[in-house]
Design an enzyme around this catalytic site. Sequence first.
Site, mmCIF file in Angstrom:
data_model
loop_
_atom_site.group_PDB
_atom_site.id
_atom_site.type_symbol
_atom_site.label_atom_id
_atom_site.label_comp_id
_atom_site.label_asym_id
_atom_site.label_seq_id
_atom_site.Cartn_x
_atom_site.Cartn_y
_atom_site.Cartn_z
ATOM 1 N N LYS A 235 0.829 -1.212 0.000
ATOM 2 C CA LYS A 235 0.000 0.000 0.000
ATOM 3 C C LYS A 235 0.865 1.264 0.000
ATOM 4 O O LYS A 235 0.661 2.167 -0.797
ATOM 5 C CB LYS A 235 -0.922 0.042 1.243
ATOM 6 C CG LYS A 235 -1.860 -1.129 1.376
ATOM 7 C CD LYS A 235 -2.730 -1.017 2.613
ATOM 8 C CE LYS A 235 -1.978 -1.084 3.934
ATOM 9 N NZ LYS A 235 -1.303 -2.353 4.217
ATOM 10 N N ARG B 264 -9.421 1.581 8.806
ATOM 11 C CA ARG B 264 -9.038 0.191 9.048
ATOM 12 C C ARG B 264 -10.084 -0.568 9.837
ATOM 13 O O ARG B 264 -9.887 -1.731 10.154
ATOM 14 C CB ARG B 264 -7.762 0.197 9.862
ATOM 15 C CG ARG B 264 -6.551 -0.192 9.082
ATOM 16 C CD ARG B 264 -5.385 0.093 9.981
ATOM 17 N NE ARG B 264 -4.373 -0.871 9.806
ATOM 18 C CZ ARG B 264 -3.205 -0.574 9.273
ATOM 19 N NH1 ARG B 264 -2.940 0.625 8.841
ATOM 20 N NH2 ARG B 264 -2.297 -1.504 9.186
ATOM 21 N N ARG C 174 11.679 -6.327 4.587
ATOM 22 C CA ARG C 174 11.471 -4.870 4.499
ATOM 23 C C ARG C 174 12.484 -4.104 5.360
ATOM 24 O O ARG C 174 12.825 -4.505 6.457
ATOM 25 C CB ARG C 174 10.062 -4.497 4.954
ATOM 26 C CG ARG C 174 9.916 -2.982 5.030
ATOM 27 C CD ARG C 174 8.523 -2.512 5.063
ATOM 28 N NE ARG C 174 7.783 -2.953 6.230
ATOM 29 C CZ ARG C 174 6.491 -2.681 6.407
ATOM 30 N NH1 ARG C 174 5.843 -2.014 5.489
ATOM 31 N NH2 ARG C 174 5.882 -3.101 7.476
ATOM 32 N N ARG D 248 11.511 -2.478 11.028
ATOM 33 C CA ARG D 248 10.442 -1.984 11.898
ATOM 34 C C ARG D 248 10.174 -2.983 13.017
ATOM 35 O O ARG D 248 10.226 -4.182 12.808
ATOM 36 C CB ARG D 248 9.155 -1.784 11.072
ATOM 37 C CG ARG D 248 9.015 -0.378 10.567
ATOM 38 C CD ARG D 248 7.901 -0.200 9.589
ATOM 39 N NE ARG D 248 6.606 -0.732 9.984
ATOM 40 C CZ ARG D 248 5.485 -0.546 9.284
ATOM 41 N NH1 ARG D 248 5.529 0.160 8.171
ATOM 42 N NH2 ARG D 248 4.347 -1.056 9.679
ATOM 43 N N ARG E 297 -0.842 -8.876 13.346
ATOM 44 C CA ARG E 297 -1.301 -7.846 12.397
ATOM 45 C C ARG E 297 -2.248 -8.455 11.354
ATOM 46 O O ARG E 297 -3.236 -7.849 10.972
ATOM 47 C CB ARG E 297 -0.103 -7.194 11.705
ATOM 48 C CG ARG E 297 0.639 -6.257 12.639
ATOM 49 C CD ARG E 297 2.008 -5.924 12.110
ATOM 50 N NE ARG E 297 1.993 -5.077 10.944
ATOM 51 C CZ ARG E 297 3.034 -4.892 10.141
ATOM 52 N NH1 ARG E 297 4.174 -5.517 10.391
ATOM 53 N NH2 ARG E 297 2.950 -4.099 9.101
HETATM 54 P P1 AP5 Z 1 4.885 -1.651 1.865
HETATM 55 O O1 AP5 Z 1 4.628 -0.750 0.714
HETATM 56 O O2 AP5 Z 1 5.631 -1.123 3.024
HETATM 57 O O3 AP5 Z 1 3.520 -2.360 2.318
HETATM 58 P P2 AP5 Z 1 2.318 -1.783 3.191
HETATM 59 O O4 AP5 Z 1 1.095 -2.459 2.691
HETATM 60 O O5 AP5 Z 1 2.350 -0.299 3.208
HETATM 61 O O6 AP5 Z 1 2.740 -2.408 4.574
HETATM 62 P P3 AP5 Z 1 2.635 -1.834 6.067
HETATM 63 O O7 AP5 Z 1 3.281 -2.877 6.928
HETATM 64 O O8 AP5 Z 1 3.204 -0.446 6.162
HETATM 65 O O9 AP5 Z 1 1.137 -1.836 6.277
HETATM 66 P P4 AP5 Z 1 0.432 -1.869 7.581
HETATM 67 O O10 AP5 Z 1 -0.913 -1.484 7.123
HETATM 68 O O11 AP5 Z 1 0.547 -3.089 8.360
HETATM 69 O O12 AP5 Z 1 1.253 -0.803 8.479
HETATM 70 P P5 AP5 Z 1 1.022 0.731 8.798
HETATM 71 O O13 AP5 Z 1 2.307 1.407 8.738
HETATM 72 O O14 AP5 Z 1 -0.133 1.293 8.066
HETATM 73 O O15 AP5 Z 1 5.643 -2.958 1.286
HETATM 74 C C1 AP5 Z 1 6.087 -3.974 2.147
HETATM 75 C C2 AP5 Z 1 7.437 -4.522 1.664
HETATM 76 O O16 AP5 Z 1 7.256 -5.198 0.418
HETATM 77 C C3 AP5 Z 1 8.489 -3.445 1.400
HETATM 78 O O17 AP5 Z 1 9.735 -3.961 1.736
HETATM 79 C C4 AP5 Z 1 8.391 -3.178 -0.115
HETATM 80 O O18 AP5 Z 1 9.610 -2.718 -0.660
HETATM 81 C C5 AP5 Z 1 8.020 -4.558 -0.618
HETATM 82 N N1 AP5 Z 1 7.137 -4.540 -1.791
HETATM 83 C C6 AP5 Z 1 6.095 -3.701 -2.026
HETATM 84 N N2 AP5 Z 1 5.483 -4.032 -3.182
HETATM 85 C C7 AP5 Z 1 6.150 -5.111 -3.664
HETATM 86 C C8 AP5 Z 1 5.985 -5.933 -4.843
HETATM 87 N N3 AP5 Z 1 5.019 -5.688 -5.720
HETATM 88 N N4 AP5 Z 1 6.847 -6.962 -5.014
HETATM 89 C C9 AP5 Z 1 7.829 -7.210 -4.101
HETATM 90 N N5 AP5 Z 1 8.037 -6.473 -2.988
HETATM 91 C C10 AP5 Z 1 7.196 -5.443 -2.769
HETATM 92 O O19 AP5 Z 1 0.552 0.608 10.337
HETATM 93 C C11 AP5 Z 1 1.453 0.231 11.348
HETATM 94 C C12 AP5 Z 1 0.729 0.249 12.689
HETATM 95 O O20 AP5 Z 1 0.258 1.582 12.974
HETATM 96 C C13 AP5 Z 1 -0.537 -0.629 12.767
HETATM 97 O O21 AP5 Z 1 -0.239 -1.983 13.072
HETATM 98 C C14 AP5 Z 1 -1.303 0.083 13.893
HETATM 99 O O22 AP5 Z 1 -0.774 -0.221 15.162
HETATM 100 C C15 AP5 Z 1 -1.015 1.553 13.603
HETATM 101 N N6 AP5 Z 1 -1.998 2.082 12.651
HETATM 102 C C16 AP5 Z 1 -1.790 2.487 11.377
HETATM 103 N N7 AP5 Z 1 -2.935 2.890 10.802
HETATM 104 C C17 AP5 Z 1 -3.900 2.737 11.751
HETATM 105 C C18 AP5 Z 1 -5.300 2.968 11.764
HETATM 106 N N8 AP5 Z 1 -5.950 3.418 10.679
HETATM 107 N N9 AP5 Z 1 -5.973 2.687 12.911
HETATM 108 C C19 AP5 Z 1 -5.341 2.234 14.016
HETATM 109 N N10 AP5 Z 1 -4.017 1.973 14.058
HETATM 110 C C20 AP5 Z 1 -3.310 2.228 12.939
#
Ligand code: AP5
Length: 223
Positions: free
Chosen positions: A16, A91, A132, A164, A175
């Site tokens: 994402k 979410r 990652r 991370r 997660r």
């Molecule tokens: P990446 O682009 O980082 O994937 P992502 O979907 O953004 O993953 P996240 O782990 O950031 O999502 P998340 O929703 O769990 O975490 P968030 O930060 O929002 O890609 C992942 C890896 O794959 C990278 O290494 C990339 O290079 C690689 N990659 C990408 N595309 C690829 C492809 N096509 N082929 C190969 N490799 C690829 O949230 C973190 C925490 O914050 C949550 O757990 C929660 O505690 C809190 N939080 C965040 N938002 C909320 C909310 N709305 N409500 C409550 N708590 C929240």
Amino acid sequence: MRKTFLIFLGPPGSGKGTQAELLAKKINLPIISPGDLLRHELELDTDLGKEAGPIMAKGILVPNKITNKLVAINLIKSQARQGAIFDGYPRNMNQLKFLIKKLDKVANEDNNVYGVYIEVSDKEVKERLGGRRACDCGAVYHLKYNPPKIDEICDTCKKKIYIRKDDKPEVIGSRLKVYYKETKPVLNFWSKKEKLIKINGEQSIEKVQQDIIKKLKQRRVID
Ligand code: AP5
């Protein structure tokens, strides 16, 4: 003026953040990502960061009152006059209701409001999060699929990149559980409204981006 609000959905590690970043550059919309905003608070060691940090490290959701407030502030700050890309928000159903209420004031039937669902398997999630590496500036790398030019150094800001805390195998499991329980209903909401654009996320980063652009053009969301 027609506005575009795109809501990126998908399991942790589905890409994402990577895709939101690429698309934002192309169509010139601000990104609102509570995950990035919370990590920034953590880095600055603010009260909010202190409260959210231990919750994030467990892989569970930060309370809605915090994330909803962050989003509301950043909708104003980012001057989302033409729209915005939401990465990792809403979410759960509470956040969805909050956002719909907010968008009601700025978006109507003429506007483009779509969910963009990046579909990947649990197996792929584990592979991606295992490799990652992140940077405080928001840049994201993968040791195999998207490595930095210089080992362990961010291409953009030249700081040292890191693993991370929530990318540990035991945290990835919780997660994913949170995702299936809390976020799947949000996905179903957009699907029932026929406002969900499904993307096969198990392709190269470039191919996923091309598919997103192709499908947004087909729906006349972008030119
Ligand atoms: P990446 O682009 O980082 O994937 P992502 O979907 O953004 O993953 P996240 O782990 O950031 O999502 P998340 O929703 O769990 O975490 P968030 O930060 O929002 O890609 C992942 C890896 O794959 C990278 O290494 C990339 O290079 C690689 N990659 C990408 N595309 C690829 C492809 N096509 N082929 C190969 N490799 C690829 O949230 C973190 C925490 O914050 C949550 O757990 C929660 O505690 C809190 N939080 C965040 N938002 C909320 C909310 N709305 N409500 C409550 N708590 C929240």
